[in-house]
Design a protein around this motif. Structure first.
Motif, PDB file in Angstrom:
ATOM      1  N   VAL A 155     -23.847  28.883  57.089  1.00 31.03           N
ATOM      2  CA  VAL A 155     -23.202  29.996  56.274  1.00 31.03           C
ATOM      3  C   VAL A 155     -23.243  31.097  57.134  1.00 31.03           C
ATOM      4  N   LEU A 156     -24.418  31.338  57.611  1.00 29.65           N
ATOM      5  CA  LEU A 156     -24.533  32.633  58.299  1.00 29.65           C
ATOM      6  C   LEU A 156     -23.890  32.826  59.553  1.00 29.65           C
ATOM      7  N   ILE A 330      -9.205  35.048  55.849  1.00 29.64           N
ATOM      8  CA  ILE A 330     -10.567  35.667  56.003  1.00 29.64           C
ATOM      9  C   ILE A 330     -11.363  36.078  54.657  1.00 29.64           C
ATOM     10  N   SER A 331     -10.565  36.793  53.875  1.00 26.17           N
ATOM     11  CA  SER A 331     -11.423  37.199  52.626  1.00 26.17           C
ATOM     12  C   SER A 331     -11.545  36.068  51.736  1.00 26.17           C
ATOM     13  N   THR A 332     -10.706  35.107  51.632  1.00 25.21           N
ATOM     14  CA  THR A 332     -11.005  33.936  50.878  1.00 25.21           C
ATOM     15  C   THR A 332     -12.006  32.919  51.122  1.00 25.21           C
ATOM     16  N   GLU A 333     -11.984  32.590  52.479  1.00 30.38           N
ATOM     17  CA  GLU A 333     -12.879  31.495  53.052  1.00 30.38           C
ATOM     18  C   GLU A 333     -14.234  32.354  53.012  1.00 30.38           C
ATOM     19  N   VAL A 334     -14.612  33.652  53.228  1.00 34.21           N
ATOM     20  CA  VAL A 334     -15.874  34.087  53.031  1.00 34.21           C
ATOM     21  C   VAL A 334     -16.312  33.903  51.550  1.00 34.21           C
ATOM     22  N   GLY A 335     -15.291  34.062  50.614  1.00 34.54           N
ATOM     23  CA  GLY A 335     -15.901  33.742  49.221  1.00 34.54           C
ATOM     24  C   GLY A 335     -16.210  32.592  49.026  1.00 34.54           C
ATOM     25  N   MET A 341     -14.406  28.576  59.198  1.00 34.40           N
ATOM     26  CA  MET A 341     -12.714  28.728  59.129  1.00 34.40           C
ATOM     27  C   MET A 341     -12.537  30.306  59.510  1.00 34.40           C
ATOM     28  N   VAL A 342     -13.456  31.011  58.982  1.00 32.15           N
ATOM     29  CA  VAL A 342     -13.480  32.578  59.247  1.00 32.15           C
ATOM     30  C   VAL A 342     -13.492  32.835  60.950  1.00 32.15           C
ATOM     31  N   TRP A 343     -14.506  32.164  61.397  1.00 29.56           N
ATOM     32  CA  TRP A 343     -14.593  32.413  62.756  1.00 29.56           C
ATOM     33  C   TRP A 343     -13.270  31.738  63.851  1.00 29.56           C
TER      34      TRP A 343
ATOM     35  N   VAL B 152     -20.675  40.876  53.744  1.00 31.11           N
ATOM     36  CA  VAL B 152     -21.336  39.765  52.953  1.00 31.11           C
ATOM     37  C   VAL B 152     -22.441  39.008  53.336  1.00 31.11           C
ATOM     38  N   VAL B 153     -22.052  38.520  54.610  1.00 30.55           N
ATOM     39  CA  VAL B 153     -23.178  37.701  55.308  1.00 30.55           C
ATOM     40  C   VAL B 153     -24.574  38.447  55.537  1.00 30.55           C
TER      41      VAL B 153
END
Lengths: 376, 297
Positions: A155-156, A330-335, A341-343, B152-153
């Motif tokens: 997650v990080l 990016i903003s939804t997948e972070v959520g 996916m963001v990367w 956020v991270v």
């Protein structure tokens, strides 16, 4: 230019000695809590052997050190990555000793490569590409080894292999986002913004009064956080790509304006006088002398704008979008904590940004070949 | 009188004032045009007859205009700075300070990092060849776009507050400093370098006595870019923090609730901060160059 650090490293095989010592030491350390000693894990033993063997070869036959260190560093890295399946998340001191050893070996390789001074231009170009590529590859290798070896939560920071898997698995989504953000918002906004900046600059250039007034104001506006107009543009032009293109237009306009105005003043007095003696009209001297002289400045703006445009379009999507687009993803997948996916999306953005920048640079080289910075 | 006026317009002040006045005039015209449709609608619904002057006056005094007029923004800024307590959550000074503090922290770290990288690159051929292309590539990654994710991270692993935002500013501001300083540290004339070599100066001596002083103008030029971009980083870094505090949070809250005047006042505040920061760096530049014995160009 002589270089103390590189000279020292090339003349004193300190790095291979350290790498070899790390390999030998690793054999006595633990691989992980469960798997026991490094000796008990075949792949790690192979890694240690590749590292120690490479180091010994580097010391024995210094003239072959480049090949030996390349083979040994990459073999070691390969065995280490293979061993992660067994050790994931609980790597012990032996694993880390081997990782450090492999990194020292790669560093030695980079120093040897950059100490090379090949005679032919082609070989020099290959070396100039090989060194940064090596750096990039090892950045990824170390990222993979550290993240998976130490068990950093995905997650990080997901390991690059995971990002690659996700990238390959969601090509269609990435392509749709790319079309929405890059092909529509970025390209259209970029063309309009740069075009408008250019046209206004040529018009302004005809009145010195306006030029003196606009240049400081334009410079000042270029330093402003223009990205902040994004919410306003979303309010005015709606959620779809026109609002993003509008942000891009505003962001790219001023760098282009300022650079073109500065560039149009760049033609030398002698050349202008020459055009004057030829009885050249305004347009003739503009097209034949002043625009070509302004090209380096214009391309400077085009390059700055190529990265600004991408940033503007993606950030503008945070303020409201249809359900497609790189910023939206990016903003939804972070959520949803799908950081891999963001990367993957970041990789697309970086790739698109670099290619865009590269394309502009290639065109620049072709059009401004006469400029001193390319005639070395 | 006319002579001073002529001199004013021959220099830069006159034209700049003229351009600013023109921008404000265009802004007013645009505000009237863009706010008219809604205002017509309001009048039509209320059934009032209206003259053109009434319509114009009304378009410039809407509560949530499409484009607020300059004086509305000015009044809003005055109300939220001078008339509110600084500690109040509705004070623009409070929000500006939140943004400014992370901007400055990020700028300082970024400048230090940028100088350190430049020194390393100038002194090692391997670093120059391997690191420099990646430093340039690093800036094609739209960090601003992933700034919210980084925040956020970092929050998730317990780093919150000033540092994550400052990290974004650092990432953005180290780049111009590195590029400028590499250029600056390499700018000394080969003749001067040769001279120092004939004095058998050590590397450290060459660095402190020649390379460093001759890189100072480059340092300040890149610091001007860096400080402006740090501010952008801090503002974007504030977007995802749930609209707590800072100019970015003001922008986001304004866009959620359609408070256009609030958005514009936050934007103008950001512009004022950016301009003052760049000016401050410029002043520092002049002072330092003067103390180093440079001639004003």
């Amino acid at each position: 230019m002589r270089d103390l650090v590189t000279d020292f490293i090339v003349n004193h095989p300190l790095l291979p000695i350290l790498a070899g010592l790390a390999a030998l030491m690793a054999l006595m350390l633990s691989a992980s809590g469960e798997a026991g000693l490094v000796i008990a894990v075949p792949r790690l033993v192979l890694a240690a052997l590749a590292l120690a063997g490479g180091a010994a070869f580097c010391l024995w036959r210094s003239e072959w050190a480049i090949l030996a260190s390349a083979a040994s560093a990459h073999l070691t890295a390969w065995f280490l990555i293979e061993s992660l399946a067994q050790l994931a998340g609980a790597a012990g001191a032996g694993f880390w000793a081997l990782t450090i050893g492999a990194w020292l070996m790669a560093w030695y390789l980079a120093e040897r490569l950059s100490a090379l001074e090949p005679a032919s231009a082609g070989a020099r170009r290959i070396v100039n590409i090989a060194v940064p590529v090596l750096f990039g590859v090892w950045l990824l290798v170390l990222w993979e080894l550290i993240v998976r070896g130490a068990g950093v939560p995905w997650v990080l920071l997901p390991p690059p292999s995971q990002v690659g898997v996700r990238f390959a698995a969601s090509l269609d989504i990435l392509a749709a986002d790319f079309r929405q953000t890059f092909m529509k918002a970025v390209l259209i906004g970029y063309a309009l913004g740069c075009g408008a900046g250019f046209v206004v600059a040529v018009l302004v250039d005809r009145t010195p009064f306006l030029r003196r007034g606009l240049l400081p104001v334009g410079n000042m506006v270029s330093a402003l956080p223009i990205i902040g107009v994004a919410p306003i543009m979303v309010m005015w032009f709606g959620f779809d790509w026109p609002s993003k293109a509008a942000v891009v237009v505003i962001m790219t306009f001023f760098p282009m304006l300022v650079n073109t105005v500065a560039g149009l003043a760049a033609a030398g007095k002698m050349e202008r006088d020459l055009m004057h003696t030829y009885a050249a009209g305004y347009w003739q001297s503009l097209i034949k002398l002043r625009l070509p002289a302004a090209l380096p400045f214009i391309f400077n703006a085009l390059k700055i704008n190529s990265t600004l445009a991408l940033i503007g379009a993606i950030v503008a999507e945070f303020f409201g979008t249809p359900i497609v687009g790189m910023g939206f993803r990016i903003s939804t997948e972070v959520g949803r904590m799908n950081i891999d996916m963001v990367w993957a999306e970041i990789a697309v953005a970086a790739l698109a940004g670099s290619l865009f920048y590269g394309l502009v640079s290639v065109i620049e080289r072709a059009l401004t070949f006469w400029h001193p910075s390319y005639r070395s | 009188m006319s002579k001073t006026l002529a001199r004013l317009f021959a220099g830069k002040t006159g034209p700049v004032l003229f351009v600013i006045a023109a921008i404000i005039a265009i802004w007013y015209v645009a505000a009237i045009l863009m706010n008219t449709p809604w205002q017509r609608d309001v009048f039509a619904r209320a059934g009032t007859d209206y003259s053109t002057s009434m319509l114009i006056a009304a378009t410039l005094a809407q509560e949530r205009p499409v484009l607020p007029a300059p004086h509305q923004v000015a009044v809003e800024i005055w109300k939220t700075t001078a008339l509110k307590k600084i500690t109040s959550k509705r004070s623009l000074v409070f929000h500006s300070w939140v943004t400014l503090s992370s901007t400055l922290l990020g700028f300082l770290i970024g400048t230090a990092l940028g100088i350190a990288l430049a020194v390393a690159i100038v002194h090692s051929r391997t670093l120059d060849r391997s690191l420099m292309p990646w430093i340039i590539t690093s800036q094609t990654i739209p960090i601003l776009a992933i700034a919210p994710m980084i925040i956020v991270v970092l929050n998730a692993i317990g780093i919150s507050g000033l540092l994550p935002k400052a990290f974004i500013s650092t990432y953005l501001s180290f780049f111009p400093v590195t590029v400028g300083m590499v250029k600056g540290l390499r700018s000394p004339d080969p003749m001067n370098l040769d001279l120092l070599r004939t004095y058998s100066a050590s590397r450290a001596q060459i660095f402190w006595k020649l390379r460093w002083p001759s890189s100072v103008p480059f340092l300040f030029a890149s610091m001007k870019v860096a400080v402006a971009i740090s501010l952008v980083g801090a503002i974007v870094g504030e977007l995802p923090t749930g609209a707590v505090a800072g100019l970015g949070a003001r922008l986001l809250a304004g866009s959620y609730y359609g408070q256009t005047i609030q958005i514009w006042s936050a934007l103008i505040a950001a512009a004022i901060i950016a301009a003052s920061l760049v000016t401050l760096v410029g002043i520092a530049n002049t002072i330092v160059l003067k103390r180093m014995g440079g001639q004003p160009s």
